[in-house]
Design a protein around this motif. Sequence first.
Motif, PDB file in Angstrom:
ATOM      1  N   GLY A 100     108.065 105.445  31.402  1.00 15.47           N
ATOM      2  CA  GLY A 100     106.918 106.790  31.125  1.00 15.47           C
ATOM      3  C   GLY A 100     105.907 105.401  31.520  1.00 15.47           C
TER       4      GLY A 100
ATOM      5  N   ILE B  69     106.271 105.445  35.627  1.00 19.49           N
ATOM      6  CA  ILE B  69     105.493 107.032  36.305  1.00 19.49           C
ATOM      7  C   ILE B  69     104.421 107.031  36.623  1.00 19.49           C
ATOM      8  CG2 ILE B  69     105.856 109.144  35.818  1.00 19.49           C
ATOM      9  CD1 ILE B  69     108.455 109.126  34.861  1.00 19.49           C
ATOM     10  N   GLU B  70     103.745 106.473  35.334  1.00 19.88           N
ATOM     11  CA  GLU B  70     102.448 106.449  35.253  1.00 19.88           C
ATOM     12  C   GLU B  70     101.738 105.436  36.084  1.00 19.88           C
ATOM     13  OE1 GLU B  70     101.931 105.777  30.497  1.00 19.88           O
ATOM     14  OE2 GLU B  70     100.301 104.985  31.196  1.00 19.88           O
TER      15      GLU B  70
ATOM     16  N   LEU C  11     102.178 106.849  39.590  1.00 21.18           N
ATOM     17  CA  LEU C  11     101.151 108.172  39.572  1.00 21.18           C
ATOM     18  C   LEU C  11      99.586 107.187  39.934  1.00 21.18           C
ATOM     19  CD1 LEU C  11     102.315 110.978  37.272  1.00 21.18           C
ATOM     20  CD2 LEU C  11     101.807 111.507  39.398  1.00 21.18           C
ATOM     21  N   ARG C  12      99.214 106.787  39.279  1.00 23.35           N
ATOM     22  CA  ARG C  12      98.124 106.220  39.500  1.00 23.35           C
ATOM     23  C   ARG C  12      97.640 106.489  40.398  1.00 23.35           C
ATOM     24  NH1 ARG C  12      97.216 102.193  34.821  1.00 23.35           N
ATOM     25  NH2 ARG C  12      98.145 103.429  33.775  1.00 23.35           N
TER      26      ARG C  12
ATOM     27  N   PHE D 178      95.308 116.519  35.216  1.00 24.95           N
ATOM     28  CA  PHE D 178      96.524 117.227  34.055  1.00 24.95           C
ATOM     29  C   PHE D 178      97.561 116.511  34.232  1.00 24.95           C
ATOM     30  CE2 PHE D 178     100.495 119.572  34.638  1.00 24.95           C
ATOM     31  CZ  PHE D 178     100.415 120.155  33.488  1.00 24.95           C
ATOM     32  N   PHE D 179      97.931 115.511  34.975  1.00 27.53           N
ATOM     33  CA  PHE D 179      98.337 113.947  35.071  1.00 27.53           C
ATOM     34  C   PHE D 179      98.480 113.079  34.295  1.00 27.53           C
ATOM     35  CE2 PHE D 179     100.568 116.457  38.953  1.00 27.53           C
ATOM     36  CZ  PHE D 179     101.700 116.655  38.148  1.00 27.53           C
ATOM     37  N   LEU D 180      97.154 112.891  34.610  1.00 23.83           N
ATOM     38  CA  LEU D 180      96.727 111.137  33.653  1.00 23.83           C
ATOM     39  C   LEU D 180      95.333 111.872  33.534  1.00 23.83           C
ATOM     40  CD1 LEU D 180      97.276 108.919  36.760  1.00 23.83           C
ATOM     41  CD2 LEU D 180      98.759 108.922  35.004  1.00 23.83           C
ATOM     42  N   HIS D 181      95.424 111.767  32.345  1.00 16.93           N
ATOM     43  CA  HIS D 181      94.262 112.447  31.031  1.00 16.93           C
ATOM     44  C   HIS D 181      93.496 110.904  31.395  1.00 16.93           C
ATOM     45  CE1 HIS D 181      92.223 113.470  27.306  1.00 16.93           C
ATOM     46  NE2 HIS D 181      92.509 114.724  28.461  1.00 16.93           N
TER      47      HIS D 181
END
Lengths: 399, 443
Positions: free
Chosen positions: A2, A5-6, A9-10, A39-42
């Motif tokens: 996780g 991915i985070e 994505l960032r 949506f992806f990264l709160h």
Amino acid sequence: MGRRIEKSLRALFDRGRPHFEDKGRLSRLRPFYEATETFFLHPAIAPKNKPFVRDSLDLKRYMSIVLIALMSPLLFGIYNAGFHARNASGLSTDFATVFGDGLLIVLPIIIVSYAVGLFWEGLFAAIRRHPVSEGFLVTGLLFPLTLPPTIPLWQVAAGITFGVVIGKEIFGGTGRNLFNPALTARAFIFFAYPVQMSGDAVWIAVRESVENGINAVSGATPLALAALADPTERIEAVFANNGYAFQTLFFGNHIGSIGETSTLCILAGALILLITGIASYRIMAGAFIGAIAIGAMFNALASPDLPAWFSVNPFYHLVTGGFAFGVVYMATDPVTAPGTDKSKWIYGFLIGAIAVMVRVINPAFPEGVMLAILFMNIFSPLMEYTETRIRIRRRIPNV
Amino acid sequence: MKTLSIKKGLPLSVAGAPAPKIEKGPAVSSVAFLPEILPAIKPRLLVKNGDTVKIGTPLFKDKNNPDVLFLSPGGGTVTEILYGHRRAISRIVIQTGRTEDHERFDPVDKEQLAAMDRKEIISVLMARGLWGFIRNLPYRTIPAADETPASIWVSLDPSDPFQVPSGVYLKGNESLFAFGIRALECLGAPVFVCESLGSEVSHEAVAPLVTHRVSGTYPAEDPGVLLYHTKTSPRENHAWFISGQDVLMLAEGLSTGRYPTERIVSVSAPAGRYMKTRLGAPLASLLSGEAAGENRRWIMGGLFRGRSVPKDGYLGLTETSLLIALDAGDPELFGFLRPGLKKPTASRTFLYALHKKPFAPLADMHGEERACINCGKCQAICPVDIMVPFAYKSIYAGEIEDALAHGLLDCVVCGLCSFVCPAKIELAETFESTRHAYHQDRI
């Protein structure tokens, strides 16, 4: 996993961001970019003002809970649309193929609703320079669930356009709209294209063969039967003779709009909304009481000269048509309902009462929930105003 | 005794509550006075950089109310006068000497107090720098001499996490406290002392003074909340209040003839504790090690209504609580879809609602600002029954009269509406600044 991915994505969003900032070449599309990123990264944002701690609940969570509560009627609606399509065509009705066909019928409607609605939402967000509101995710799913499975896709597009633009944006956007946008969209289609929204031919999306695409066959909904029933008949008997016993109506395996048929699934959604405190129990309970009370009143008036609806057991009102769906998901929309506690009871009560009244004594409209909610939407500011005045008068003035 | 039960308030508890034991803080080499955080005060300096001052030497006075003096909390040399935004004096720093001298005032004993009239006691309090501990309602500013309050409230146990409870600061000071209450009684209004259910006072010097007992969670014990729930007519709207610990300051200043400097402060990290320090102490003296390190937000004066302070800041005049929160971290993947067993919320939308264990403060908005959807969470939690969305929208539309009718001046700025708002609207901040502007307009 996780974390990785985070991180990636960032990195991705960080690379994209400069294009959407004030001087970037895509700065106009910033609301879309921000909606996607958050949506992806709160986001984690430090409070600027006291209090420096805040509740974990935000509107994304708020609206996702409504979406989760909509899953049971949605999944059942998909299955149900597929079932009746295959059943009417004389095809096998095993679960997998039924659900697959259901998806082919329902998904395009939802995709068009979301895509076209999001376009308008984003356009107004870009022009007004405000973020895309999460409330649209609910509107975009509520609307398809109120439509018959045979609805032409261009009408879905026209409907959601009307709902978002006229129902919401011209009033100033989310939070300022007078009418529930999803219901406004439905009302527009209902009155503009009645042939595709009512009658006996719109409820079964027959799939004769893949080449021929979708055709429609006839099938009368319980409400249509009830409106035509002879005054000397008992509605309960008419329903039972046509395969609409109370339990069938409750469990929902019958024709109707995509999401409205299963009262059981809607109750499951209502339970989620009530346990999490997202929807007002006052409105739901008020509508329940209103429908039963007015139904019982009509029972008392029933005579052979009056339509058969007068004498029906009031509980039938709760399981037929869109009553449960409207009351649970539409009437409880906080923006268009009154924001004061006592008014919520009255608002709910009148929605239940008017919905039953329209059904029973107005032969032009077999269903009254949509009209009842839209009608009460108009009155909710007045009810709010009255209740706030009363409560202010009770306060000891401090000026 | 009247008992009050306040139903609305914070339904959560916060981790880091101090252990009921007082530590002695380290000696400090500088103290400061922070004029900037005093409400509605326009300071006129009475000292300049390099001046030598004693404990109790006037540092500045209020331009609007020149009798009100603010005294030096330390003896030594004025080494810094720092100006902040729009040249407001943000702090006056005094380097303390090895031995500190006191300005001497005449001690006031019980008999002298009994002989004083209202005017005399007010001028004594103002001249000895003790007036600044008193606040008024509804504006929560330092009162003017000609104000006539309908009542004076003393709340023994402030519940904003974490303030010093009466069980800690009253111990051994009971008769001093009773003397302070007697002094307040000379101000010509009934003095109401309110204890909290669960921490009743049993000492024979204080117990007879208690007039109210309140039950409920934060901010049930706030003087504004108490007043709202007890008042019967608009005449009672105007009141004064002072915290329990400040009653001791006032009593000490009167009875000893010296400006009081001792303070008990709660500090929430690394483990919650109470520390005996002095007025205007540097905050760094209260905290060291990892808890003082990076990624921490220091909140002074209570979790919900405190201000964010820099790590080189100082203790303000009436502040007795330093709370350490973690700074907002990184964005979280699908944060809004998580089950949320550890996401503190007053709602029932995360699994946290199942256990509601005390939460560790995290300085995070937990979302972005959106338009109000009228969900009503704010008005459901408001301890003074303001219909928050309507009051807020009145302000938004520029209808101040409407906002006042809704009870803007009853607002105690507890911050709970901002806390629960899912649209992350700065409700409490809006109410406070609107009320401040309204107050400025009136004077």
